[in-house]
Enzyme design. Structure first.
Site, PDB file in Angstrom:
ATOM      1  N   ASP A 187      14.761   0.910   4.697  1.00  0.00           N
ATOM      2  CA  ASP A 187      13.780   0.034   5.333  1.00  0.00           C
ATOM      3  C   ASP A 187      13.045   0.717   6.477  1.00  0.00           C
ATOM      4  OD1 ASP A 187      13.684  -2.210   3.843  1.00  0.00           O
ATOM      5  OD2 ASP A 187      14.799  -3.508   5.224  1.00  0.00           O
ATOM      6  N   ASP A 331      26.337 -11.643   4.248  1.00  0.00           N
ATOM      7  CA  ASP A 331      27.455 -11.326   3.371  1.00  0.00           C
ATOM      8  C   ASP A 331      28.337 -12.534   3.107  1.00  0.00           C
ATOM      9  OD1 ASP A 331      28.215 -11.402   6.023  1.00  0.00           O
ATOM     10  OD2 ASP A 331      28.800  -9.283   6.111  1.00  0.00           O
TER      11      ASP A 331
END
Length: 1596
Positions: A187, A331
Site C-alpha cells: 500500500d 482480523d
C-alpha cells in the site's frame, strides 16, 4: 465414576448400562452440583464460621495443588468459583451502605469493578478449561491433490529490510512450486519493493486507493488472485518451511473449516522483558493468549483470526463480503463474521512463524490501544451476544475477548479504592476488617492459586496486573469514547525494527502512572501516620491497617509498571536468538571445523568450536548446515569478527539474494525453530511476586537517567544521504509470482494494470451479485462499471525473458469502485482449473454460493420511693388518707425537669384514683435558677390543669431555691392531672437568644406532691365495669383479689382464665396479679368465681349464667363482682360475657346473661400484634395527637407496637418505614440545621433533616400526594433490635432562624410525625428456633400465636391450692396483656387424664416442684431432670458437650448445662423450662414450677419486668430471689415455615461444616461432570475432521 457408585449403592447399577441414562448422567450431576454450589455460595454466615470455612478451602487447595490431572484442575476451578461466589454474595448483601452520594458512588463503583473481575474470572475458566492441543493432520500422499495457496505479505510504511526476510521465508515454504504464490501487498507503492519482488520472484500488488487500510489491501488482493486458500503474514512474521504442511491438512480435511490460526511468536523481547530487571525470566505478554486462550477457543470452535500466521479458505472470506472493514481489528471481526455464517475455525498451538515485538513501551501502548478500540467497536457494532449464527459457547468466548479490554476502569478502581478511606474518610466496604479478611482473602487466594495452576508457564502471577496497569490510564479515555462513538478511530501501523542509541526514561509512556504513584505514596504515608499517631479504637486501627496494606500493594504494582518505562539501549539491527545447531565451518584452506551455534541472527552467529584452536579474525569462512528432515541445506559465506579458543563470532557476507535466502532459511526455516517458546519454569506466586519486587528495584539501579517525553532521535543523515523513497504511480498493479523453476534467467512476470473496472478474473466471475465490493465505503452505493471502450494504455517495457503479458485492461476513472464481477484475468493453467474443480467438489460451494449460516405490667416501683405504712395500706375507713410522692415516683425517671429558652414548658402527670377525691393538696419544690437571669423579667410559673398555682422568683445571689411549698385548690383536680412548669427568662434588657446557655431552670425530681384523699361511695352497676376494679388513669401495678370457694375444681379455671386475661388486656403494660383466696377479703374489692354463689345479700342462688355486683360484707365501700351459674359451663359463659360484652350489661347490679358467639381466630391475628401482611399506619397504633408537639424541642413522641417474635427476614433484612414529617411553614425554623432523631427500643437509628423538598417537588406533590407539605424520609428497622414489645421514639431538635438583633422568635410552633406514615413487615416470615424462653417472656410465644390460646393446653396437678390457682390467673393475665384478647380457647387438663387425650398443641405446665415427677412424660425431650428437690442434666445428655461444639454460640450470657455441671436445688427457687413437645415435633412445652406457689408467682411477675425479661433466655431459667440464671443445653427445633430457598439459607447459615461439605460435593460433581463432557467434546472436535477426511477419500 460418582454416578455409578451412587447407582450401585441404590442397587440400580443396571441403569448405568442404559445409553440414555449414561449420556444424561453428566448433565444430572452438573445440575445437582450447580444447585449445591449456588446453595453453599449464596449463604451468609457469621464471621467466625466463615473463618473456619476459609481455613478449610485454603487447606484443601494446598493439599491438592501438587496433584496432576485435568480433573483436579477442574475441581480447583469450581472451588475457586464457589469461594468467589461466597465473597460476592457477601459483598452485595452485607457490605453496601449508601448513606451519602459520595459514599454511594464510590461503593457502587468498587462493587461494579469486582463484578467485572468475577465475570472475567468465570469466562477465563470457561475458555481455558480444556485446551484442545490440536496436532497437524497429514496431507494426501499425492501432491497433485494439494491445493493452490496464495501467501499475502501486506505492507504500508515498513522498511524493506523488514519485509525482505518475510518474503524470502514465504518463498522457501515447503510446497509444490506451481501451487504456491507469494504476493507483496504494497500500500506504500514503493519502487524498491517492486524491484525486490521482481528480483525475488514474488508477486507484487498495489491498488489505486488505500481504502480501509490493511483490510482493504487484503480484499483487493482477494479479487486479483485465485488460490483456494490464503495465508497471511505480517511483514515481520517469517514462516518456517513446514507452515503449509502443518496447516493445510486440516483445511482439506474439513470443508467447513474457514480458518486455521497459529501462534504469533516474537523472537525479540517485548518492552517488559527488555526493560525490567527480571523480564528475561518471565513469559512474554502474548504467550498466555497464544499458548492457552486460543487453544481453549479452539475447543469451543471460537478461534479468533489474529491478522497473521493463519490459513484462510478463500470462499469463506468471499462469502462474508471480504475482510471486515467496519472496525480497526479487521482480523477478529472477520472471524466473527465467518462463524456467524456457520464456518468453523481451528487453532494449531505450534509457532510456525516468528516476528518482532514492539521495541518501545509507547509503541506497545499504541498497539494495545488499537486492539482495545477494535474489540470495543465489535462489541458496539456487531455484538456477538446478539444476532444469529453463533453457538452459546462461541458467544461466551467472544464476550471474554471483548470484556477483557474493559479492564482499564476496573483496574484503576482497584488501585485507587483505598484512597477513599485514607483521604476522604469514606468507608466503601461496610464491614469489619476481620470480616473483609475472611471473605476477601480466600477469594483472592483461590483466584491467584488456581490461575497460577491453569496458566502455568504461559503467564506468571501478578504480571497481568502489571500489564494492565501500564495501559489502564491510557485506555480509560479510549474505552469511554469508543463505547460512545464506536465508528471513531483509524487503523495505525505498529512500527517494528527500530533502534535506540541510548538508554532513557520514557515519561510520555508512564507519566499517568507516575502521578498515580505519587498519590498512592502520600496515601501510604497517611495510613502509616494514622496508625501510629491518631487515636482510635481497635476497629479503626484495623481499618487503617487494612487500607494501608491495600495501598501498599497498589503502589508496588504501579511502581512495577513505571519501571517498564526505563527504555534500554537497542543498537542491534538484527535480534539474536538462542539456538544450538550443529554446523561445519570451512576456512579458506578447505579445513573443516565442527561447531555448535549458541545464538544466531540475520547478521551472524556465535558458535562453540569442538576444538580449542582459535581461528584468526577477519578470516573468510563458509558455514555449512544440513537438516534433512526439514529439507534445509545451506552454504553461507561469513567473516570471523571475534575468536578465542573454542569460541568465535561470525558475520554473514551477503553478496546476493540467494545468500540472504539461505540465511533466512537457516534461521527461520526449521520446523522446530520456535518449539521452545513456552520453555519457562512453572509459575510459583511467591517467586513471581519477588520477581516483581526485583523489577521495581531495577527502576532505581545505577545508570544513565535521561527523562524524555519522546524517544531520542538517531543521528541525522548527511544531506547527500537523504534519498526520498520513490513511489509508483497511484494505479493498480499486479505482478504475478515467478515459479521457482523460472527464477534463473527471468526476473519476474509483470502485469500492468492502469485500471481494473473491466477486468474479470475467472474466480470472481461467479461471485454473488449481492456481494458489495470490499473497497466500497460503508453506506456507499456500488457504481455500475462503465462500458469498456477506452483505448488500452501503453505497455511498460518488459525485461527480457519474461512470460507473455495478458491483454491490457481499460483504465477506471478516479474514485471508481470495483464491481463484484471485475478482476484481473490471469492465464488459465492446469493448476488454476484444478483448483476450481477441487473447490466445487470438496466444499460443495463456489464463490457464487458460499457456505451459509445459522421475593397490666409497668415499671416496678422505685426502691428509693418512701415506704407506705402497712397500717395505712390495710386501713379501710371513711377517713382521709394522705400520701406524699416525689416527682420520680410520679414517673420522672430521667432526672430533674430542665427548662431552656427554646424549651420553656415541661410537666408531669399527677394521677388521682377514680374512687377517691382530693380534699387537700400541696407541692413542695426545690431546684435552681440560672444566676444570669434578670430577676424582674424571669420566673418559673406553676400550673395544674392550666390553673395557676404559684411562681418561683429569681434570686441571682441564691441560684438554688427550696423547698418552696404551694397549696393547691382541691377543685383543680380530676382523674389525670397535668402539673406544668413554664419558664420565662431574660439575661439582657434589649434582646435575648433563646439558645443562650444562661437561659435555664431546673426542678428537682425529689420535689414532692402531697395529696389528702377520701374514698367515694361506689355506685354498683355492671355498666361501669371494669370499674371499680380497674382505673385506666393509674400507672401502678394492678392487683385484683379473686375469691374461689373451691380452687381445686378444674372447671373454674377456664372461667378464671377469661377473667384474668380480660383484666390483663385492660392493664396492658402494667403488672397485673390475682391473689386467690377461698373467703371474701376483709376489705376492698374482689371477684368471686364459682358455682351456685349467692348473687345478693339475701343469698339468692343463680338461675343461669349470672353477673352481679354486691357489697363486700366486710367493707361497705367495697364491691364483690360475682360470676356464677348452676354449673361450670354456665360460670364459663358468665366469664365469657364479661370478657367480650361488658359494654352491653346495662345499668343494673345483677344480670343473667346469654352466651356470646365468637369467630374462630387465625394464627398471628392477636389485636396487640402489628399485622405483617400489609403496611400499618402510625394512626392505627396511637392517636394522631400523640405524634404532635409544640416548641423547638417538643417532648419525645413514642410509638409502641407489638410483634410476634418469630418474624424472620431474608438475611436479617431490615423492615422499612415510610416516615412523613410536618414542620412549620414560613421563615420560623432553620430547616437546614434542624433534625429529627429516631430511636428504636432506646437504640439510635437515624437522623433526618427537616428541610422540605424543592419548590417544584412540593408543588407537584400538592397535586397528587396526600402528604403534601410534609417531608418524606425512609428508615429501616433492623431485626436484631426488634422484640415482642417495641417502641419507636421521635425527637425533634429544631433551631430558630436567626432574625437579627431584638427580633422576636416565635415559640408557639408545632411539629409532628404524620399519622399516615407507616411500618411494613411484609418481608417477614414466621419461623423460629425453639425452645427460646426469651420469646415466651417477650410475647408469650409460641402460645400467643393464637390470640385466644386455642392451641394451648395448660396441664395442672390433680389437686391445686389457692396459690397455684392464683399463679394460673397471673399467667392468664400475662397472656391477655400480651395479645389484648381474652383467653377464650385455652384448654385446662388434669395430669391424670393426659394419657387418654394427649394435647396436639403447645403445652404449659403449672405445678410445684413436689409434683414434678408426675410430669416426666411431658418433659421426656427436655435435657433436664427434676428429682429429689434438684434440677440436673439428664443422663441421656451425656454426649451433649459434643453437640455444643457445633452449635451456634450467639446467645450471650447463656450457660451449657453439661459444661456447667448443673445440679441445683429447687428450694426457694422458681424454674422456667422449655422443651419440645413429646407429641408433635413442631410444638413446645413450657414448664413453670417452684418449690412454693409464691415462687411461681414471682416467676410470672418477672415476665412483666423490664429488668428481668432480657435475662430470660435459652431453655432453662432458674430464679433465686432477684437472680436469674439462663441455660441452653438441648438442640433446638423449628416452628413455622419458610420458602425452600430461605430455609436452605437459614439451615446452612448456622452450620458451617455442612455448608463446607455441600460446597465441596457440589464443586466435585460439577468438576466430574465437566471433565466427562469436556473430554467427550475434545474427542469429537479432533475426530470430526478425520471422519470427514476419510469420507472424502472414500468418495474419491
Amino acid at each position: 465414576m460418582i454416578y455409578r457408585a451412587i447407582l450401585k449403592r441404590l442397587r440400580l447399577e443396571q441403569l448405568a448400562r442404559v445409553p440414555a441414562v449414561s449420556a444424561a448422567s453428566p448433565f444430572v450431576m452438573m445440575a445437582v452440583g450447580v444447585f449445591l454450589m449456588l446453595m453453599a455460595g449464596g449463604v451468609t454466615i457469621s464471621t467466625t464460621s466463615q473463618a473456619f470455612v476459609t481455613c478449610g478451602t485454603v487447606g484443601l487447595f494446598l493439599l491438592l495443588k501438587g496433584r496432576k490431572g485435568r480433573g483436579v484442575t477442574c475441581f480447583l476451578m469450581m472451588l475457586s468459583l464457589l469461594v468467589s461466589l461466597r465473597y460476592m454474595v457477601w459483598r452485595l448483601t452485607t457490605t453496601l451502605e449508601l448513606h451519602s452520594p459520595l459514599q454511594a458512588a464510590l461503593s457502587l463503583l468498587l462493587v461494579a469493578a469486582e463484578l467485572y473481575a468475577l465475570l472475567t474470572l468465570c469466562l477465563s475458566y470457561f475458555q481455558m478449561s480444556w485446551p484442545l492441543d490440536r496436532k497437524p493432520l497429514p496431507l494426501p500422499a499425492d501432491t497433485t491433490d494439494w491445493p493452490v495457496v496464495d501467501v499475502y505479505v501486506p505492507s504500508y510504511n515498513e522498511e524493506l529490510s523488514l519485509v525482505r526476510s518475510t518474503v524470502l521465508g514465504a518463498l522457501a515454504i515447503d510446497w509444490p512450486a506451481d501451487k504456491l504464490n507469494v504476493y507483496i501487498l504494497d500500500d506504500g507503492r514503493r519502487k524498491s519493493f517492486h524491484a525486490f519482488a521482481m528480483e525475488a520472484g514474488a508477486g507484487y500488488i498495489i491498488r489505486d486507493q488505500n481504502n480501509h487500510a490493511k483490510a482493504g489491501n487484503l480484499n483487493h488482493a482477494l479479487r486479483v488472485t485465485e488460490g483456494e486458500y490464503v495465508v497471511i503474514f505480517d511483514c515481520d512474521h517469517i514462516p518456517t518451511r513446514g507452515f503449509l504442511k502443518k496447516t493445510i491438512g486440516w483445511m482439506m480435511a474439513d470443508p467447513k473449516l474457514a480458518l486455521l490460526q497459529t501462534p504469533h511468536h516474537f523472537y525479540s523481547p517485548d518492552p517488559f522483558q527488555r526493560n525490567l530487571a527480571t523480564g528475561q525470566n518471565v513469559p512474554p505478554e502474548g504467550n498466555m493468549f497464544y499458548g492457552l486462550v486460543q487453544d481453549g477457543n479452539d475447543f469451543w470452535d471460537a478461534t479468533f483470526f489474529c491478522g497473521s500466521c493463519a490459513a484462510i479458505r478463500r470462499s469463506a472470506v468471499l462469502g462474508i463480503g471480504g475482510f471486515a472493514t467496519e472496525t480497526v481489528t479487521e482480523d477478529a471481526h472477520t472471524a466473527l463474521k465467518m462463524q456467524r455464517e456457520g464456518w468453523h475455525t481451528a487453532y494449531l498451538r505450534q509457532p510456525l512463524a516468528a516476528g518482532l515485538s514492539t521495541e518501545r513501551l509507547m509503541l506497545h501502548i499504541g498497539q494495545r490501544v488499537r486492539w482495545a478500540r477494535g474489540m470495543l467497536q465489535i462489541m458496539r457494532l456487531d455484538n456477538p451476544l446478539l444476532g444469529s449464527g453463533l453457538r452459546w459457547q462461541q458467544r461466551l468466548c467472544y464476550l471474554s475477548a471483548m470484556s477483557h479490554f474493559l479492564f482499564a476502569i476496573p483496574r484503576l478502581v482497584f488501585l485507587a479504592s483505598p484512597l477513599a478511606f485514607l483521604f476522604l474518610g469514606q468507608n466503601i466496604i461496610a464491614a469489619s476488617p476481620f470480616a473483609i479478611l475472611v471473605y476477601a482473602f480466600p477469594h483472592v487466594f483461590h483466584s491467584i492459586g488456581t490461575l497460577s495452576r491453569v496458566e502455568g508457564r504461559w503467564r506468571y502471577s501478578f504480571w497481568s496486573e502489571i500489564y494492565e496497569t501500564t495501559l489502564a490510564l491510557f485506555l480509560v479515555r479510549v474505552t469511554i469514547m469508543t463505547l460512545l462513538n464506536p465508528r471513531k478511530g483509524e487503523f495505525n501501523v505498529t512500527d517494528k525494527g527500530g533502534l535506540l542509541q541510548s538508554e532513557y526514561f520514557d515519561l510520555n509512556a508512564v507519566y499517568p502512572n507516575v502521578i498515580l504513584a505519587v498519590i498512592l505514596a502520600l496515601a501510604l504515608v497517611r495510613g502509616i501516620g494514622g496508625m501510629m499517631w491518631e487515636y482510635h479504637d481497635r476497629l479503626a486501627l484495623q481499618s487503617f491497617a487494612l487500607n494501608t496494606l491495600w495501598v501498599a500493594v497498589s503502589l508496588i504494582i504501579v511502581l512495577a509498571s513505571i519501571a517498564v518505562g526505563r527504555e534500554t539501549r537497542q543498537i542491534r539491527h538484527k535480534p539474536r536468538v538462542r539456538a544450538t545447531l550443529p554446523i561445519t565451518l570451512i576456512d579458506e584452506h578447505g579445513q573443516h571445523y565442527h561447531a555448535h551455534t549458541s545464538d544466531i541472527s540475520l547478521g551472524g552467529i556465535a558458535a562453540r568450536l569442538s576444538t580449542e584452536h582459535a581461528l584468526p579474525t577477519q578470516t573468510r569462512v563458509t558455514m555449512l548446515y544440513h537438516n534433512e528432515k526439514d529439507g534445509i541445506d545451506v552454504r553461507i559465506p561469513a567473516v570471523i569478527l571475534f575468536s578465542k579458543p573454542g569460541q568465535l563470532h561470525l558475520q554473514w557476507s551477503v553478496d546476493d539474494l540467494d545468500v540472504e535466502r539461505q540465511i533466512v532459511e537457516f534461521m527461520f526455516g526449521r520446523n522446530d525453530a520456535w518449539s521452545n517458546w513456552g520453555d519457562f519454569q512453572p509459575d510459583r506466586p511467591v517467586r513471581s511476586f519477588l520477581m516483581v519486587l526485583r523489577s521495581i528495584g531495577g527502576l532505581f539501579r545505577r545508570g544513565q537517567r535521561l527523562f524524555r517525553w519522546q524517544a531520542p532521535q538517531e543521528a541525522p543523515l548527511a544531506e547527500s544521504e537523504h534519498v526520498e523513497e520513490e513511489k509508483l504511480e497511484k494505479k493498480s498493479l499486479v505482478l504475478k509470482p515467478v515459479r521457482r523453476s523460472a527464477r534463473h534467467g527471468a526476473t519476474a512476470s509483470l502485469i500492468v494494470l492502469l485500471g481494473l473496472p473491466a477486468a474479470i478474473a475467472p474466480s470472481l466471475a461467479q461471485a454473488p451479485s449481492r456481494a458489495t465490493p470490499v473497497a466500497t465505503e460503508q453506506g456507499a452505493t456500488p457504481v455500475e462499471p462503465p462500458p469498456v471502450n477506452a483505448p488500452p494504455p501503453p505497455s511498460l517495457p518488459q525485461p527480457p525473458g519474461t512470460l507473455p503479458t495478458p491483454p491490457q485492461i481499460a483504465p477506471a476513472s478516479a474514485g471508481e469502485l470495483l464491481p463484484a464481477a471485475t478482476a484481473v484475468s490471469l492465464p488459465t493453467g492446469p493448476a488454476t482449473q484444478q483448483m476450481r474443480e477441487r473447490l466445487s467438489e470438496r466444499t460443495g460451494v463456489s464463490p457464487a454460493s458460499p457456505f451459509g449460516d445459522t421475593n397490666t405490667g409497668a415499671l416496678p416501683a422505685d426502691p428509693s420511693a418512701p415506704p407506705i405504712d402497712p397500717a395505712d395500706a390495710a386501713r379501710v375507713a371513711d377517713g382521709e388518707i394522705t400520701r406524699t410522692s416525689t416527682f420520680r415516683d410520679l414517673g420522672l425517671a430521667t432526672g430533674p425537669l430542665t427548662l431552656r429558652g427554646f424549651s420553656p414548658l415541661q410537666g408531669l402527670d399527677v394521677i388521682v384514683p377514680a374512687n377517691r377525691v382530693v380534699t387537700r393538696a400541696r407541692i413542695t419544690l426545690s431546684g435552681a435558677l440560672s444566676p444570669s437571669l434578670l430577676p424582674e423579667a424571669s420566673a418559673v410559673s406553676v400550673t395544674l390543669n392550666e390553673q395557676y398555682v404559684g411562681t418561683i422568683r429569681v434570686d441571682p445571689e441564691h441560684p438554688r431555691f427550696g423547698p418552696i411549698t404551694f397549696d393547691i385548690d382541691p377543685l383543680y383536680f380530676t382523674g389525670d392531672n397535668k402539673l406544668n412548669f413554664h419558664f420565662a427568662g431574660e439575661y439582657r434588657r434589649d434582646c435575648n437568644d433563646l439558645y443562650n446557655e444562661v437561659l435555664w431552670a431546673r426542678i428537682s425530681d425529689f420535689s414532692t406532691v402531697t395529696l389528702t384523699t377520701t374514698r367515694i361511695a361506689p355506685d354498683r352497676k355492671l355498666s361501669y365495669l371494669p370499674a371499680p376494679f380497674y382505673d385506666p388513669n393509674l400507672r401502678t401495678p394492678l392487683r385484683v383479689p379473686v375469691v374461689m370457694p373451691n380452687p381445686d375444681a378444674h372447671g373454674m379455671l377456664k372461667a378464671s382464665a377469661l377473667v384474668a386475661s380480660w383484666f390483663g388486656k385492660l392493664a396492658d403494660f402494667r403488672k397485673v396479679s390475682f391473689p386467690v383466696s377461698t373467703t371474701i377479703p376483709a376489705s376492698g374489692n374482689a371477684i368471686a368465681i364459682g358455682e351456685n354463689l349467692p348473687i345478693d345479700a339475701r343469698g339468692t342462688r343463680p338461675t343461669g349464667p349470672t353477673l352481679s355486683e354486691v357489697e363486700n360484707p366486710n367493707d361497705r365501700l367495697g364491691t364483690i363482682l360475682v360470676l356464677t351459674g348452676r354449673n361450670a359451663q354456665e360460670v364459663e359463659v358468665a366469664a365469657r360475657v364479661l370478657a367480650f360484652s361488658s359494654d352491653t350489661l346495662g345499668a343494673v347490679g345483677t344480670k343473667v346473661v346469654n352466651d356470646v358467639t365468637l369467630q374462630p381466630r387465625h394464627p398471628y391475628d392477636a389485636p396487640a400484634f402489628v399485622p405483617t401482611d400489609r403496611p400499618v399506619r402510625f394512626g392505627e397504633l396511637v392517636a394522631a395527637s400523640d405524634l404532635q408537639g409544640g416548641g423547638f424541642a417538643p417532648p419525645v413522641m413514642a410509638l409502641p407496637f407489638h410483634l410476634p417474635p418469630d418474624l424472620y427476614s431474608w438475611r436479617n433484612r431490615p423492615y422499612p418505614i415510610d416516615l412523613w414529617v410536618r414542620t412549620p411553614g414560613g421563615p420560623v425554623v432553620d430547616l437546614e440545621t434542624s433534625r429529627l432523631d429516631v430511636h428504636l427500643n432506646n437504640n439510635y437509628l437515624d437522623s433526618f433533616t427537616l428541610k422540605p423538598p424543592s419548590l417544584w417537588a412540593a408543588w407537584s406533590e400538592r397535586l397528587v400526594n396526600q402528604h403534601a407539605g410534609a417531608v418524606e424520609h425512609a428508615a429501616a428497622l433492623p431485626p436484631w433490635l426488634l422484640f415482642g414489645q417495641n417502641q419507636l421514639k421521635f425527637s425533634f431538635d429544631a433551631r430558630p432562624i436567626d432574625r437579627g438583633v431584638c427580633r422576636r422568635t416565635p415559640d408557639d410552633i408545632h411539629m409532628s410525625v404524620d399519622s399516615d406514615s407507616w411500618l411494613d413487615f411484609r418481608r417477614g416470615y414466621h419461623f423460629a428456633r425453639l425452645p427460646n424462653l426469651s420469646y415466651f417472656a417477650e410475647a408469650a410465644f409460641p402460645f400467643s400465636r393464637m390470640a385466644d390460646l386455642s392451641e394451648t393446653t395448660v396441664v395442672v396437678p390433680h389437686h391445686i391450692d389457692a396459690g397455684t390457682a392464683g399463679t394460673f390467673m397471673d399467667l392468664m393475665g400475662f397472656f391477655g396483656a400480651t395479645t389484648w384478647y381474652p383467653a377464650s380457647g385455652v384448654q385446662v387438663a388434669d395430669i391424670n387424664d393426659l394419657s387418654e387425650h394427649p394435647p396436639q398443641g403447645d403445652i404449659l405446665i403449672l405445678a410445684t416442684a413436689g409434683d414434678a415427677p408426675k410430669f416426666e412424660e411431658l418433659l421426656t425431650r427436655a435435657p433436664y431432670e427434676l428429682t429429689d428437690g434438684h434440677i440436673r442434666v439428664g443422663q441421656h445428655m451425656g454426649l451433649q458437650g459434643i453437640w455444643y461444639l457445633f452449635q451456634d454460640h450467639d446467645h450471650a450470657g447463656l450457660q451449657d448445662g453439661v459444661q456447667a455441671n448443673l445440679n441445683a436445688p429447687i428450694a426457694g427457687a422458681g424454674v422456667l423450662l422449655g422443651a419440645q413437645s413429646p407429641y408433635r415435633s413442631d410444638r413446645s412445652v413450657v414448664a413453670l414450677m417452684g418449690d412454693t406457689p409464691s415462687r411461681m408467682h414471682d416467676l410470672v411477675m418477672g415476665l412483666r419486668s423490664k429488668e428481668d425479661v432480657p435475662r430470660i433466655q435459652g431453655d432453662l431459667v432458674l430464679r433465686n430471689g432477684d437472680r436469674l440464671t439462663s441455660y441452653r443445653t438441648a438442640p433446638t427445633f423449628t416452628m413455622g415455615s419458610l420458602p425452600w430457598w430461605m430455609w436452605l439459607d437459614w439451615y446452612l447459615g448456622t452450620r458451617p461444616l455442612t455448608l463446607y461439605v455441600l460446597g465441596l460435593v457440589g464443586a466435585g460433581l460439577v468438576a466430574a461432570a465437566a471433565v466427562r463432557l469436556l473430554r467427550r467434546r475434545a474427542q469429537h472436535r479432533l475426530e470430526e475432521a478425520a471422519r470427514v477426511k476419510d469420507t472424502t477419500d472414500a468418495s474419491h
